[in-house]
Design a protein around this motif. Structure first.
Motif, PDB file in Angstrom:
ATOM      1  N   PRO A 274      18.734  39.972  -0.928  1.00  0.00           N
ATOM      2  CA  PRO A 274      20.004  39.252  -1.056  1.00  0.00           C
ATOM      3  C   PRO A 274      19.794  37.828  -1.557  1.00  0.00           C
ATOM      4  O   PRO A 274      18.849  37.158  -1.151  1.00  0.00           O
ATOM      5  CB  PRO A 274      20.563  39.266   0.367  1.00  0.00           C
ATOM      6  CG  PRO A 274      19.338  39.340   1.240  1.00  0.00           C
ATOM      7  CD  PRO A 274      18.366  40.192   0.481  1.00  0.00           C
ATOM      8  N   ILE A 275      20.681  37.386  -2.441  1.00  0.00           N
ATOM      9  CA  ILE A 275      20.529  36.064  -3.043  1.00  0.00           C
ATOM     10  C   ILE A 275      21.712  35.172  -2.668  1.00  0.00           C
ATOM     11  O   ILE A 275      21.731  34.598  -1.600  1.00  0.00           O
ATOM     12  CB  ILE A 275      20.361  36.180  -4.575  1.00  0.00           C
ATOM     13  CG1 ILE A 275      19.179  37.098  -4.905  1.00  0.00           C
ATOM     14  CG2 ILE A 275      20.117  34.809  -5.192  1.00  0.00           C
ATOM     15  CD1 ILE A 275      17.834  36.600  -4.431  1.00  0.00           C
ATOM     16  N   LEU A 286      32.694  38.613   3.441  1.00  0.00           N
ATOM     17  CA  LEU A 286      31.508  38.007   2.860  1.00  0.00           C
ATOM     18  C   LEU A 286      31.113  38.796   1.611  1.00  0.00           C
ATOM     19  O   LEU A 286      31.081  40.025   1.625  1.00  0.00           O
ATOM     20  CB  LEU A 286      30.361  38.032   3.871  1.00  0.00           C
ATOM     21  CG  LEU A 286      29.066  37.318   3.494  1.00  0.00           C
ATOM     22  CD1 LEU A 286      29.274  35.806   3.445  1.00  0.00           C
ATOM     23  CD2 LEU A 286      27.964  37.679   4.493  1.00  0.00           C
ATOM     24  N   TYR A 287      30.807  38.068   0.529  1.00  0.00           N
ATOM     25  CA  TYR A 287      30.358  38.671  -0.730  1.00  0.00           C
ATOM     26  C   TYR A 287      28.939  38.209  -1.000  1.00  0.00           C
ATOM     27  O   TYR A 287      28.592  37.064  -0.711  1.00  0.00           O
ATOM     28  CB  TYR A 287      31.262  38.244  -1.883  1.00  0.00           C
ATOM     29  CG  TYR A 287      32.693  38.745  -1.793  1.00  0.00           C
ATOM     30  CD1 TYR A 287      33.135  39.811  -2.568  1.00  0.00           C
ATOM     31  CD2 TYR A 287      33.606  38.145  -0.920  1.00  0.00           C
ATOM     32  CE1 TYR A 287      34.433  40.275  -2.485  1.00  0.00           C
ATOM     33  CE2 TYR A 287      34.902  38.609  -0.819  1.00  0.00           C
ATOM     34  CZ  TYR A 287      35.316  39.673  -1.610  1.00  0.00           C
ATOM     35  OH  TYR A 287      36.608  40.130  -1.521  1.00  0.00           O
ATOM     36  N   TRP A 288      28.103  39.080  -1.605  1.00  0.00           N
ATOM     37  CA  TRP A 288      26.758  38.652  -1.936  1.00  0.00           C
ATOM     38  C   TRP A 288      26.204  39.431  -3.130  1.00  0.00           C
ATOM     39  O   TRP A 288      26.590  40.555  -3.396  1.00  0.00           O
ATOM     40  CB  TRP A 288      25.810  38.761  -0.742  1.00  0.00           C
ATOM     41  CG  TRP A 288      25.459  40.145  -0.270  1.00  0.00           C
ATOM     42  CD1 TRP A 288      24.421  40.939  -0.686  1.00  0.00           C
ATOM     43  CD2 TRP A 288      26.139  40.903   0.755  1.00  0.00           C
ATOM     44  NE1 TRP A 288      24.411  42.128   0.005  1.00  0.00           N
ATOM     45  CE2 TRP A 288      25.449  42.131   0.892  1.00  0.00           C
ATOM     46  CE3 TRP A 288      27.259  40.643   1.565  1.00  0.00           C
ATOM     47  CZ2 TRP A 288      25.840  43.111   1.807  1.00  0.00           C
ATOM     48  CZ3 TRP A 288      27.651  41.609   2.471  1.00  0.00           C
ATOM     49  CH2 TRP A 288      26.948  42.817   2.589  1.00  0.00           C
ATOM     50  N   THR A 289      25.274  38.761  -3.824  1.00  0.00           N
ATOM     51  CA  THR A 289      24.498  39.425  -4.862  1.00  0.00           C
ATOM     52  C   THR A 289      23.154  39.819  -4.294  1.00  0.00           C
ATOM     53  O   THR A 289      22.647  39.191  -3.368  1.00  0.00           O
ATOM     54  CB  THR A 289      24.268  38.507  -6.078  1.00  0.00           C
ATOM     55  OG1 THR A 289      23.691  37.269  -5.637  1.00  0.00           O
ATOM     56  CG2 THR A 289      25.573  38.226  -6.805  1.00  0.00           C
ATOM     57  N   ASN A 298      20.249  44.861  -7.173  1.00  0.00           N
ATOM     58  CA  ASN A 298      20.922  44.505  -8.422  1.00  0.00           C
ATOM     59  C   ASN A 298      22.381  44.898  -8.357  1.00  0.00           C
ATOM     60  O   ASN A 298      22.935  45.554  -9.245  1.00  0.00           O
ATOM     61  CB  ASN A 298      20.213  45.126  -9.625  1.00  0.00           C
ATOM     62  CG  ASN A 298      19.209  44.161 -10.216  1.00  0.00           C
ATOM     63  OD1 ASN A 298      19.557  43.032 -10.556  1.00  0.00           O
ATOM     64  ND2 ASN A 298      17.964  44.579 -10.318  1.00  0.00           N
ATOM     65  N   THR A 299      23.000  44.460  -7.269  1.00  0.00           N
ATOM     66  CA  THR A 299      24.375  44.839  -6.961  1.00  0.00           C
ATOM     67  C   THR A 299      25.189  43.622  -6.536  1.00  0.00           C
ATOM     68  O   THR A 299      24.656  42.563  -6.209  1.00  0.00           O
ATOM     69  CB  THR A 299      24.400  45.856  -5.802  1.00  0.00           C
ATOM     70  OG1 THR A 299      23.646  45.327  -4.700  1.00  0.00           O
ATOM     71  CG2 THR A 299      23.817  47.186  -6.211  1.00  0.00           C
ATOM     72  N   ILE A 323      22.289  36.963  -9.622  1.00  0.00           N
ATOM     73  CA  ILE A 323      22.054  35.708  -8.905  1.00  0.00           C
ATOM     74  C   ILE A 323      23.376  35.117  -8.403  1.00  0.00           C
ATOM     75  O   ILE A 323      23.753  35.280  -7.259  1.00  0.00           O
ATOM     76  CB  ILE A 323      21.323  34.676  -9.797  1.00  0.00           C
ATOM     77  CG1 ILE A 323      20.000  35.250 -10.314  1.00  0.00           C
ATOM     78  CG2 ILE A 323      21.069  33.391  -9.004  1.00  0.00           C
ATOM     79  CD1 ILE A 323      18.946  35.457  -9.272  1.00  0.00           C
ATOM     80  N   GLY A 324      24.085  34.401  -9.264  1.00  0.00           N
ATOM     81  CA  GLY A 324      25.263  33.654  -8.845  1.00  0.00           C
ATOM     82  C   GLY A 324      26.516  34.502  -8.744  1.00  0.00           C
ATOM     83  O   GLY A 324      26.656  35.529  -9.417  1.00  0.00           O
ATOM     84  N   LEU A 325      27.444  34.058  -7.895  1.00  0.00           N
ATOM     85  CA  LEU A 325      28.756  34.697  -7.814  1.00  0.00           C
ATOM     86  C   LEU A 325      29.786  33.683  -7.361  1.00  0.00           C
ATOM     87  O   LEU A 325      29.469  32.703  -6.689  1.00  0.00           O
ATOM     88  CB  LEU A 325      28.755  35.887  -6.852  1.00  0.00           C
ATOM     89  CG  LEU A 325      28.828  35.581  -5.347  1.00  0.00           C
ATOM     90  CD1 LEU A 325      29.370  36.785  -4.582  1.00  0.00           C
ATOM     91  CD2 LEU A 325      27.479  35.175  -4.801  1.00  0.00           C
TER      92      LEU A 325
END
Length: 369
Positions: A274-275, A286-289, A298-299, A323-325
């Motif tokens: 997780p990034i 909560l949202y994550w890359t 890679n999701t 990476i970023g979101l």
């Protein structure tokens, strides 16, 4: 693959498979952009660039688009054409902006040392961003600021104070910056002017081998001002399925400290890698890359983390080192960047994924103005 786990304050529930909550399981992505192996193998896996370069200044772009400060702001580590002799970073980082949905791109600030996290303050009318620096073994990272047109550049946290600052977020109401320091194994906070710099969470001793333990590395960060909570990721080894997401109170428990505070909750275990994070307080989502291995890596994912049980959903797959979101709740969209040089737009409900810009750079953080 290790199961992804959710921990609540009451019980522990193992999520052995995300498929029941995954709307994208059988959808293939036509985007065939190759994964950027060079930066992953030479910096993100080994933990450092191969060489250093001489110091350079910040260059302000002078295009007409500078007159319109609104749009999407995102970070570029370097341009492919400017990588020579293994010199990946140097002074090649840029803040980019698009005001037409990705059709045209303007460089707002150039000459940065590996920018990673970016956020915009509405109250201050300024951009804040982190620079990872050129050497992860020393404290050469920094936090900087500029106005929305890229001028009036200021150093908020100077080199010598942090190792590798990563994602950055802010509390605009109280004019506080929050950011993670990866090799510093910490979550930090300061005022918009850099004063009152403090460590909120410390996961190891920087003077020992702890600094090489990637399970201690703090990377992504999100803040829920209303509930007075903050969330962060500890990514673990590359594609190691040891990534975790944590939560703690903004207010430090009385008499406790950053190294040993009792209010830390482990929300998820066993994530590929997780990034970055974003959080929608109204829905407690909560949202994550995740830039780990397929199929869960890679999701782009989301999970409800309120009082009820968790519901995890993978919104989109097959990014190229995601990476970023940044969540756009008004338009029900999530913007994502990856090291493959693409800017994506994804429905908050997981109903679609589109590439709105593809360049020759390596993209990290993203925010909206």
């Amino acid at each position: 693959m290790s199961p992804i786990q959710f921990h609540s304050s009451r019980d522990v529930q193992l999520l052995d498979d995300l498929a029941p909550y995954d709307d994208c399981t059988n959808k293939r992505d036509p985007d065939l952009t190759p994964t950027p192996n060079w930066p992953r193998n030479n910096y993100f896996q080994q933990g450092k660039p191969e060489t250093k370069t001489s110091k350079g200044g910040l260059l302000l772009s002078g295009t007409e688009e500078q007159n319109d400060p609104h749009g999407i702001y995102f970070l570029e580590l370097a341009q492919s054409l400017k990588i020579t002799n293994g010199d990946f970073f140097g002074q090649n980082g840029r803040i980019l902006r698009t005001t037409d949905g990705g059709k045209s791109i303007t460089a707002v600030v150039s000459g940065l040392k590996a920018p990673d996290g970016i956020e915009i303050s509405r109250s201050a009318g300024r951009i804040f961003w982190t620079n990872m620096g050129l050497d992860t073994s020393v404290q050469d990272g920094s936090v900087m600021s500029a106005n929305l047109k890229g001028s009036d550049i200021k150093t908020i946290i100077p080199e010598g104070s942090v190792y590798t600052p990563k994602q950055l977020t802010l509390d605009d109401q109280n004019q506080k910056l929050y950011f993670c320091d990866r090799e510093g194994m910490s979550v930090r906070r300061c005022d918009f002017d850099g004063q009152n710099h403090e460590i909120l969470v410390l996961r190891g001793d920087c003077e020992t081998s702890d600094k090489k333990d990637q399970t201690r590395w703090c990377v992504g960060l999100a803040v829920d001002v209303k509930k007075r909570k903050f969330y962060w990721t500890q990514k673990g080894p590359n594609r190691g399925n040891k990534g975790r997401i944590f939560r703690a109170n903004i207010d430090m428990p009385f008499g406790e400290n950053a190294l040993d505070r009792s209010d830390i909750e482990t929300l998820f275990l066993g994530l590929p890698e997780p990034i970055d994070l974003d959080f929608v307080s109204e829905t407690q989502t909560l949202y994550w890359t995740d830039r780990g291995a397929h199929p869960s890596g890679n999701t782009l994912s989301k999970a409800y983390v309120g009082e009820k049980g968790p519901r995890v959903q993978i919104l989109a797959r097959q990014f190229h080192e995601a990476i970023g979101l940044k969540v756009d709740s008004i338009n029900q969209q999530v913007y994502v960047t990856d090291l493959g040089g693409s800017l994506y737009r994804v429905s908050m409900n997981g109903g679609g994924k589109e590439v709105i810009h593809r360049g020759d750079g390596f993209y990290t953080g993203i925010t909206l103005a």
